[in-house]
Motif scaffolding. Sequence first.
Motif, short mmCIF file in Angstrom:
data_model
loop_
_atom_site.label_atom_id
_atom_site.label_comp_id
_atom_site.label_asym_id
_atom_site.label_seq_id
_atom_site.Cartn_x
_atom_site.Cartn_y
_atom_site.Cartn_z
N VAL A 88 0.84 -1.20 0.00
CA VAL A 88 0.00 0.00 0.00
C VAL A 88 0.87 1.26 0.00
O VAL A 88 0.67 2.19 -0.80
CB VAL A 88 -0.95 -0.01 1.22
CG1 VAL A 88 -1.65 1.33 1.34
CG2 VAL A 88 -1.97 -1.13 1.10
N LEU A 89 1.88 1.29 0.89
CA LEU A 89 2.73 2.48 1.00
C LEU A 89 3.59 2.68 -0.26
O LEU A 89 3.76 3.80 -0.74
CB LEU A 89 3.63 2.36 2.23
CG LEU A 89 2.90 2.36 3.59
CD1 LEU A 89 3.88 2.03 4.71
CD2 LEU A 89 2.24 3.71 3.84
N ALA A 90 4.12 1.58 -0.82
CA ALA A 90 4.96 1.70 -2.01
C ALA A 90 4.15 2.17 -3.21
O ALA A 90 4.63 2.95 -4.03
CB ALA A 90 5.62 0.36 -2.31
N THR A 91 2.93 1.70 -3.33
CA THR A 91 2.07 2.13 -4.44
C THR A 91 1.84 3.64 -4.38
O THR A 91 1.95 4.34 -5.40
CB THR A 91 0.73 1.38 -4.39
OG1 THR A 91 0.98 -0.02 -4.57
CG2 THR A 91 -0.21 1.87 -5.49
N LEU A 92 1.53 4.15 -3.20
CA LEU A 92 1.31 5.60 -3.06
C LEU A 92 2.58 6.38 -3.41
O LEU A 92 2.53 7.42 -4.07
CB LEU A 92 0.86 5.91 -1.63
CG LEU A 92 -0.51 5.35 -1.23
CD1 LEU A 92 -0.79 5.61 0.25
CD2 LEU A 92 -1.62 5.95 -2.09
N ALA A 93 3.75 5.87 -2.98
CA ALA A 93 5.01 6.57 -3.26
C ALA A 93 5.31 6.57 -4.76
O ALA A 93 5.83 7.56 -5.29
CB ALA A 93 6.15 5.91 -2.50
N LEU A 94 5.00 5.49 -5.46
CA LEU A 94 5.21 5.44 -6.90
C LEU A 94 4.34 6.47 -7.62
O LEU A 94 4.74 7.04 -8.64
CB LEU A 94 4.93 4.04 -7.44
CG LEU A 94 6.01 2.98 -7.16
CD1 LEU A 94 5.49 1.60 -7.49
CD2 LEU A 94 7.28 3.28 -7.97
N PHE A 95 3.14 6.70 -7.12
CA PHE A 95 2.28 7.72 -7.73
C PHE A 95 2.83 9.13 -7.50
O PHE A 95 2.68 10.01 -8.35
CB PHE A 95 0.86 7.63 -7.15
CG PHE A 95 0.09 6.40 -7.56
CD1 PHE A 95 0.48 5.64 -8.65
CD2 PHE A 95 -1.02 5.99 -6.85
CE1 PHE A 95 -0.23 4.51 -9.03
CE2 PHE A 95 -1.74 4.86 -7.22
CZ PHE A 95 -1.35 4.12 -8.32
N VAL A 96 3.48 9.34 -6.35
CA VAL A 96 3.97 10.68 -6.01
C VAL A 96 5.29 11.01 -6.68
O VAL A 96 5.51 12.15 -7.13
CB VAL A 96 4.10 10.81 -4.47
CG1 VAL A 96 4.83 12.09 -4.09
CG2 VAL A 96 2.72 10.76 -3.81
#
Length: 494
Positions: A88-96
Amino acid sequence: MESRPRLSFWQIWNMCFGFLGIQFGFALQNANVSRIFQTLGADMDQVPGLWIAAPLTGLLVQPVVGYFSDRTWTRLGRRRPYFLAGAVLATLALFVMPNSPTLWIAAGTLWILDASINISMEPFRAFVGDQLPPSQRAGGYAMQSFFIGVGAIVASLLPWLLAKAGVANTAGAGEVPDTVRYAFYFGGVVLFAAIAWTVLRTREYPPEVLASFEEAPSTPTTAPPAGKAPAIAALAWSLAGLAMAAVIAVQGWDRMLYVLAGMLVAYGALLLLSRVLPAGGMLPTIVADVRAMPQTMRRLAVVQFFSWFALFAMWIYTTAAVAGTHFGSSDPASAAYNEGANWVGVLFAAYNGFAALAAIAIPWMARTLGLRLTHLVNLWLGAAGLLSFLLVRDPQWLLLSMVGVGFAWASILSLPYAMLSDSLPATKMGVYMGIFNFFIVIPQLVAASLLGFLLKWLFGGEPLWALVLGGASLLVAGLSVLAVPRLVAQEARA
């Protein structure tokens, strides 16, 4: 005691499938973060320092996650809660990441991205040891290498493929091209979906069942009990770091070298802190386990150090080396530079593709040559690949260089773990796999701290020479394999 039941091919497939997503995120990071940093205004000599976020987060996160995952049991199991949280956290970071408006926001996002991927990745290594009997572990780690290769092929190629499809590959000054942005969005979706597949399609043994599977290790699990670190040793490490910092300041050397001094001081401080904290807590336990590592793990640490120093040199400097040497531009806003950067994505996809094929060949090589000799051969193939960058001038021929790099990459991701896993007790599989990550992270910190200094003072700032140093490091790693104890039982099962 009972033995772990053998798993079917598809059960091993499902438990390793999440690594496709993990490597999707890592491959996008490795192939594009230097490009993003330079696009946002970083000078070449700043790039290694900005990359320190990646290994430093692994150094901090993996042993902690390993320690807690050894002690976790929830409705999702032992390791799977960490798979899901990291995803979950890595997915959000990839979007940012590709939308970072400034260099320092991008650097901070890299910290978050790498920490999140590490939260998922460390338990995956322990998961193989938990689930598979010793006779299947080499195959399990090879399956992880296969998914690493497949995920990284697509991820590394994405900007190049999107450019071929007509997506804009250049942007205004300080803006990340659409090819990179869309690649990161797609990567976030793939990372989450692949890890979710493993979470939903696998099961874990409850702690009491896992305890009943405890096999007698093929080598002593640990050195004799280490006890608390002597105070004089702790002080010596800290004083050595302070002395190094003083020399750096007096000589006016590259400030990145302070990272090495800081590592020595920090290790001494941790030893001192572990002496005063109550025994049985997280930090004293991890420090005691570090000091009581099995001999096999100690010898493999040297192999890992030189292997990962080479890999980190490649990840940091290939974009600048290829764009400058083979495409004739060091300007991140130029079409030639971005064409070269995209070609690096193709090269990284190629070595991961060759790694996927090598993962199929490595079990056969190990049965024929043994684990140690197989690893030596593969590391030296990687050395030849990196050293050839010094001679090859046609960027198309660099694809051939990637064959050797691919074999080395697949071997680094599988054989050290196969050699290590039999010497670890099941109750400490997670924490020891996390500690083993120290010897992946420390060389990356050394590379990030030292390479810029070496290139500036010895090689006139030419990034191509970082790849040559990486090739030499792989040669040393190969020789170091010969010092790893040969385990007859392992060689027979390989």
